[in-house]
Design a protein around this motif. Structure first.
Motif, PDB file in Angstrom:
ATOM      1  N   UNK A 110       0.321   4.056   1.354  1.00  0.00           N
ATOM      2  CA  UNK A 110      -0.160   2.750   0.875  1.00  0.00           C
ATOM      3  C   UNK A 110       1.013   1.850   0.499  1.00  0.00           C
ATOM      4  N   UNK A 111       2.048   2.408  -0.100  1.00  0.00           N
ATOM      5  CA  UNK A 111       3.236   1.620  -0.443  1.00  0.00           C
ATOM      6  C   UNK A 111       3.941   1.121   0.813  1.00  0.00           C
ATOM      7  N   UNK A 116       4.992  -3.833   4.080  1.00  0.00           N
ATOM      8  CA  UNK A 116       4.943  -4.569   5.341  1.00  0.00           C
ATOM      9  C   UNK A 116       4.277  -5.928   5.136  1.00  0.00           C
ATOM     10  N   UNK A 117       3.277  -5.949   4.266  1.00  0.00           N
ATOM     11  CA  UNK A 117       2.548  -7.187   3.998  1.00  0.00           C
ATOM     12  C   UNK A 117       3.265  -8.091   3.009  1.00  0.00           C
ATOM     13  N   UNK A 118       4.119  -7.530   2.171  1.00  0.00           N
ATOM     14  CA  UNK A 118       4.854  -8.302   1.166  1.00  0.00           C
ATOM     15  C   UNK A 118       6.293  -7.803   1.110  1.00  0.00           C
TER      16      UNK A 118
END
Length: 131
Positions: A110-111, A116-118
């Motif tokens: 999840x990290x 990747x998104x932030x």
């Protein structure tokens, strides 16, 4: 115990030296390999059309696609690996690259997806591999 520790230290030194002398193309391919492998390992949407459009149907397809789209074969200068949040920087640091790859490999799934998104959530070594 001591021989195991020594062997591990020698292996670590050889790994670090091996990467330090990696060509810009090899560094690019290492980045792509990790990106594809981690996405196929961590993402829960692998069966969706959107994911497959972006990454392909397998990690190998992803790698082939991204080697080409990232121009790995054409990279001849270390600075060409200063991409993403390192774009525009010119001093590629092979040691920081190794730290980045190691840190990304250790992130929980999840990290990994979150960073990747932030990009602010990416490991510090990744944000600092170019100066």
């Amino acid at each position: 115990m001591r021989s195991t520790l020594l062997a591990g230290s020698v292996l670590l030194a050889l790994t670090t030296l091996g990467c330090a002398s990696a060509s810009p193309d090899e560094v690019c391919r290492q980045m792509v390999d990790q990106l594809c492998e981690r996405n196929f390992e961590c993402r829960t949407d692998k069966d969706t059309a959107v994911f497959q459009y972006a990454y392909g149907a397998s990690a190998e397809e992803c790698k082939s696609r991204f080697y080409v789209s990232n121009g790995c074969a054409e990279r001849t200068e270390d600075a060409q690996n200063c991409v993403g949040y390192n774009a525009g920087k010119e001093d590629f640091d092979a040691g920081r690259f190794e730290e980045c790859q190691e840190a990304l490999g250790k992130l929980a799934c999840q990290d990994y997806v979150n960073q990747q998104n932030d990009p602010k959530l990416a490991p510090a070594a990744c944000r600092q591999m170019c100066g």
